[in-house]
Write an enzyme that holds these catalytic residues in place. Structure first.
Site, mmCIF file in Angstrom:
data_model
loop_
_atom_site.group_PDB
_atom_site.id
_atom_site.type_symbol
_atom_site.label_atom_id
_atom_site.label_comp_id
_atom_site.label_asym_id
_atom_site.label_seq_id
_atom_site.Cartn_x
_atom_site.Cartn_y
_atom_site.Cartn_z
ATOM 1 N N CYS A 1 -7.415 -3.059 -31.284
ATOM 2 C CA CYS A 1 -8.791 -2.825 -31.748
ATOM 3 C C CYS A 1 -9.782 -2.835 -30.593
ATOM 4 O O CYS A 1 -10.589 -3.774 -30.455
ATOM 5 C CB CYS A 1 -9.152 -3.867 -32.793
ATOM 6 S SG CYS A 1 -8.083 -3.698 -34.198
ATOM 7 N N GLY B 1 0.786 -1.225 0.000
ATOM 8 C CA GLY B 1 0.000 0.000 0.000
ATOM 9 C C GLY B 1 0.819 1.276 0.000
ATOM 10 O O GLY B 1 0.263 2.364 -0.139
ATOM 11 N N ARG C 1 -3.363 -0.397 -17.249
ATOM 12 C CA ARG C 1 -3.907 0.375 -16.123
ATOM 13 C C ARG C 1 -4.869 1.495 -16.538
ATOM 14 O O ARG C 1 -5.910 1.655 -15.917
ATOM 15 C CB ARG C 1 -2.763 0.927 -15.256
ATOM 16 C CG ARG C 1 -1.843 -0.171 -14.701
ATOM 17 C CD ARG C 1 -0.866 0.332 -13.647
ATOM 18 N NE ARG C 1 -1.542 0.587 -12.394
ATOM 19 C CZ ARG C 1 -1.874 1.772 -11.955
ATOM 20 N NH1 ARG C 1 -1.562 2.852 -12.656
ATOM 21 N NH2 ARG C 1 -2.515 1.909 -10.825
HETATM 22 N N1 LLP Z 1 0.461 -7.406 -0.554
HETATM 23 C C1 LLP Z 1 -0.693 -7.965 -0.951
HETATM 24 C C2 LLP Z 1 -1.287 -9.050 -0.173
HETATM 25 C C3 LLP Z 1 -1.307 -7.506 -2.131
HETATM 26 O O1 LLP Z 1 -2.452 -8.049 -2.528
HETATM 27 C C4 LLP Z 1 -0.707 -6.454 -2.882
HETATM 28 C C5 LLP Z 1 -1.316 -5.967 -4.119
HETATM 29 C C6 LLP Z 1 0.503 -5.918 -2.415
HETATM 30 C C7 LLP Z 1 1.046 -6.417 -1.236
HETATM 31 C C8 LLP Z 1 1.233 -4.835 -3.143
HETATM 32 O O2 LLP Z 1 0.513 -3.666 -3.316
HETATM 33 P P1 LLP Z 1 1.253 -2.324 -3.770
HETATM 34 O O3 LLP Z 1 2.234 -1.992 -2.721
HETATM 35 O O4 LLP Z 1 1.898 -2.566 -5.081
HETATM 36 O O5 LLP Z 1 0.191 -1.321 -3.890
HETATM 37 N N2 LLP Z 1 -2.971 -4.076 -10.666
HETATM 38 C C9 LLP Z 1 -3.252 -3.034 -9.705
HETATM 39 C C10 LLP Z 1 -2.709 -3.381 -8.347
HETATM 40 C C11 LLP Z 1 -3.270 -4.630 -7.741
HETATM 41 C C12 LLP Z 1 -2.599 -4.891 -6.433
HETATM 42 C C13 LLP Z 1 -3.014 -6.182 -5.840
HETATM 43 N N3 LLP Z 1 -2.372 -6.471 -4.616
HETATM 44 C C14 LLP Z 1 -2.672 -1.723 -10.210
HETATM 45 O O6 LLP Z 1 -2.111 -1.708 -11.300
HETATM 46 O O7 LLP Z 1 -2.823 -0.697 -9.563
#
Ligand code: LLP
Length: 431
Positions: free
Chosen positions: A359, A247, A327
């Site tokens: 497309c 996060g 994204r």
């Molecule tokens: N830990 C867990 C259990 C997670 O599910 C996630 C992300 C993270 C850590 C890492 O999150 P970050 O620090 O990268 O925000 N495809 C989406 C993001 C999906 C994230 C899913 N889980 C995007 O492009 O924003």
């Protein structure tokens, strides 16, 4: 350029009128590997790791990189060599992490739906912990442990029911999301775990969502998680870690106010632990940043193919597409765009839609974006593409997978080649 939101970066800046990644001009990379291509700054990854590591220096900790953000082997190896751990969500990610050199004891396995074979493989690899978030999954883990004659280290991922105040597709901490165990459910299953000779509760975990714009919800979630951890310890768990999830945010460029720095998120974690009485030297804090480590370390380099004016819209058609960066199509995400040739400070800006060749009407990089006048043949860098770019790519429209280039100072290395035609039908049987 006024009126255009571009996050400042020491790793992507203009040198003599042309955009460089560290000391390598993006023009020269395009000449070498063609476009579209992902380009990563090694120094940006190192610095991002250093700042999160530093933000947690108040307590023993492990930064476990969320491999799903970018699983390129060289990116992983770079992080592994700095002492980073890995957070995985599949055996495929585990295989990548192991191949890149992460020791199994620094790998945690999250995810709502692990197959039995995956649990067996993770147990056999000897990873640090399987994070369980379903009672049926707990049954499977226990039966695998029994079958292997082992005691398996597990974490309980709980859902603290805290609103992360982020995009609904990347918020995971509310009760109505599919993630985690409700705390009363986790609490109820605790005696069974503590009694089982096959399970060792080594961690409690949560992840409330991505791209937290404020550390406050994290503090709140950690206080709740810490409270649960404390009750686990009181009931006899030999807890080794509290995993606070990912996060940590990164700047894409459209933010109204800059996000607080990593130190503020570290401080929120500290306060949440302290408030719950779980800031203890014998408990390690694990965190799972993904995009904050690699997102702004990467750009997607693309070339303008054509321009056209249609109705009231002005289109810039580039050779990158939703196949390389989904994204914008999926979340309406904003990615800053920088022309490789530095625009004059007084350059007139035109509102354009930057679109790809796929497309689909949803195939766009940016809509209604003020950019200087751009001609076919020019190169653009799409910023913030180091996370969830290559990982979410597809070969839709039979497009090859783009190359990836890792830059280190004045040196650049191709760390993945563009896929050739054989990759288009790999595994297919012509009947
Ligand atoms: N830990 C867990 C259990 C997670 O599910 C996630 C992300 C993270 C850590 C890492 O999150 P970050 O620090 O990268 O925000 N495809 C989406 C993001 C999906 C994230 C899913 N889980 C995007 O492009 O924003």
């Amino acid at each position: 350029m006024s009126n255009v939101h571009i996050p400042e970066s020491p790793w992507f800046s203009y040198h003599d009128g042309t955009l460089a990644c560290e000391e390598v001009s993006l023009e020269s990379i395009a000449a070498e590997v063609d476009t579209p291509a992902f380009v990563y700054s090694g120094a940006a990854i190192d610095e991002a790791y250093r700042s999160i590591d530093e933000a947690l220096s108040f307590t023993p900790h492990l930064v476990a990189y969320a491999v799903k953000a970018n699983g390129n082997l060289s990116v992983l190896a770079r992080l592994a060599s700095q002492g980073c751990g890995a957070d995985i969500v599949s055996v495929g990610e585990m295989q990548r992490a192991l191949k890149a050199g992460f020791p199994p004891e620094r790998i945690v396995y999250s995810g709502v739906g692990k197959r039995r074979e995956e649990i067996v493989a993770a147990a056999q690899a000897g990873i640090r912990a399987l994070h369980v978030e379903n009672i049926q999954e707990l049954d499977v883990v226990e039966s695998v442990a029994l079958e292997l004659g082992r005691t398996l280290p597990i974490g309980l991922r709980v859902n603290p029911d805290v609103d992360a105040k982020t995009h609904p597709y990347i918020a995971t901490g509310l009760q109505e999301s599919k993630f985690g165990l409700a705390i009363p459910v986790a609490e109820a299953v605790l005696p069974r775990i503590l009694k089982s000779p096959h399970l060792e509760l080594e961690a409690v975990a949560c992840h409330i969502g991505s791209q937290l714009s404020s550390p406050q919800p994290l503090r709140e979630a950690i206080e709740i998680l810490g409270g649960f951890a404390k009750r686990c310890v009181a009931k006899g768990a030999r807890l080794r870690a509290i995993d606070v999830g990912g996060g940590w945010p990164m700047h894409y460029g459209q933010e109204v106010d800059p996000y607080p720095a990593a130190a503020a998120f570290g401080e929120a974690i500290r306060q949440g632990l302290e408030a719950s009485g779980m800031l203890r030297p014998d408990i390690e804090i694990v965190t799972e940043p993904g995009r904050a480590l690699v997102g702004d370390a990467g750009v997607l380099l693309t070339r303008v193919l054509y321009t056209k004016t249609q109705g009231t819209r002005r289109f810039v058609i580039v050779d990158a597409a939703m196949t390389e960066l989904i994204r914008p199509a999926l979340y309406g995400a904003y990615h800053a765009i920088m022309p490789i040739t530095e625009p004059a400070p007084n350059a007139k800006l035109v509102r354009v839609d930057v679109v790809g060749p796929v497309c689909e009407s949803g195939d766009f990089v940016a809509k209604d974006r003020p950019l200087p006048d751009i001609a076919p043949g020019e190169l653009l860098a799409i910023r913030g593409a180091g996370a969830y770019g290559r990982e979410m790519q597809s070969m839709y429209n039979a497009r090859p997978l783009p190359p990836e280039v890792l830059v280190d100072g004045a040196r650049s290395r191709v760390v993945r080649r563009r896929s050739g035609p054989e990759a288009l039908w790999h595994g297919e049987i012509l009947a």
